[in-house]
Design a protein around this motif. Structure first.
Motif, mmCIF file in Angstrom:
data_model
loop_
_atom_site.group_PDB
_atom_site.id
_atom_site.type_symbol
_atom_site.label_atom_id
_atom_site.label_comp_id
_atom_site.label_asym_id
_atom_site.label_seq_id
_atom_site.Cartn_x
_atom_site.Cartn_y
_atom_site.Cartn_z
ATOM 1 N N UNK A 1 -3.886 6.173 0.562
ATOM 2 C CA UNK A 1 -3.115 5.055 -0.045
ATOM 3 C C UNK A 1 -1.697 5.062 -0.034
ATOM 4 N N UNK A 2 -1.160 4.343 0.585
ATOM 5 C CA UNK A 2 0.687 4.299 0.636
ATOM 6 C C UNK A 2 0.886 3.172 -0.021
ATOM 7 N N UNK A 3 1.260 3.438 -1.428
ATOM 8 C CA UNK A 3 1.757 2.214 -2.478
ATOM 9 C C UNK A 3 3.081 2.318 -2.957
ATOM 10 N N UNK A 4 3.492 1.011 -2.712
ATOM 11 C CA UNK A 4 5.147 0.989 -2.786
ATOM 12 C C UNK A 4 5.083 -0.387 -3.905
ATOM 13 N N UNK A 5 5.357 0.037 -5.109
ATOM 14 C CA UNK A 5 5.695 -0.905 -6.023
ATOM 15 C C UNK A 5 6.111 -0.042 -7.527
ATOM 16 N N UNK A 6 7.052 -0.665 -8.031
ATOM 17 C CA UNK A 6 7.747 0.097 -9.039
ATOM 18 C C UNK A 6 7.278 0.041 -10.397
ATOM 19 N N UNK A 7 6.540 -1.004 -10.747
ATOM 20 C CA UNK A 7 6.270 -1.505 -12.033
ATOM 21 C C UNK A 7 4.706 -1.215 -12.306
ATOM 22 N N UNK A 8 4.363 -0.357 -13.201
ATOM 23 C CA UNK A 8 3.074 0.349 -13.572
ATOM 24 C C UNK A 8 2.231 -0.796 -14.278
ATOM 25 N N UNK A 9 2.876 -1.959 -14.681
ATOM 26 C CA UNK A 9 2.326 -3.003 -15.456
ATOM 27 C C UNK A 9 2.153 -4.181 -14.854
#
Length: 198
Positions: free
Chosen positions: A14-22
């Motif tokens: 899984x290549x995940x690119x997003x900075x907000x955990x919420x």
């Protein structure tokens, strides 16, 4: 992770690119990860948590023709090589993928590793892999499909296919900013089912 006795074990990245955990992309990531069968082997590349450096550069010791040997991203190349199925989860910003993901593609999917040329024809070197792209954006779906026909499609058509990765499934949550909670839950339920089918 859920059990799925009928499926053949896969190496999934899984290549995940997003900075907000919420954020909603985080919810997508969590939903997908926890609903992949435990029969599979799963690794996660979280580009923001890795503090991945997306800047591609050339100099006397980092020549463009030698990018496939770049020691700084060797570990990522090894993970991509190991994978039989790649899952990309990211938002679409300014019509395309986040800069950190674009930089990942620029530096990791290098000539000599991900593709080569035979004459003027590109030949993919990452064959026998499949992929799944999950994106979100704030544009109405009809506008993205009709007016901006390349909207969010570069990764599938101009990167993965060129590298020999096919087929690629794409799921998109459009007009995210204005969707109701009911629609978001329905999308996550769909992602649950899709993850369980892998």
């Amino acid at each position: 992770m859920v059990q799925n006795k009928r499926s053949t074990a896969k190496n999934i990245v899984i290549i995940y690119a997003y900075p907000n955990d919420n954020g909603f992309n985080s919810a997508i990531f969590s939903t997908v990860e926890k609903n992949i069968s435990s029969k599979h082997h799963v690794k996660v590349i979280d580009l923001y948590k890795d503090k991945y450096n997306p800047v591609l550069y050339f100099d006397d010791t980092h020549k463009r023709r030698n990018l496939q040997f770049d020691e700084e991203v060797k570990g990522y190349r090894e993970i991509v090589s190991w994978a039989t199925h790649l899952i990309f989860i990211f938002p679409i910003w300014w019509g395309g993928m986040p800069a950190i993901l674009k930089g990942f593609i620029d530096r990791v999917f290098a000539k000599g590793f991900a593709y080569e040329y035979k004459g003027i024809v590109p030949v993919g070197l990452l064959k026998n892999k499949t992929s799944w792209i999950i994106t979100t954006h704030d544009t109405p779906s009809f506008y993205a499909k009709i007016v901006q026909q390349d909207y969010g499609k570069v990764l599938k058509k101009q990167v993965l296919k060129m590298c020999g990765i096919t087929p690629t499934t794409v799921h998109t949550m459009s007009f995210l900013r204005y969707t109701k909670e009911k629609s978001r839950k329905r999308f996550l339920q769909r992602m649950t089912k899709e993850a369980q089918k892998i």
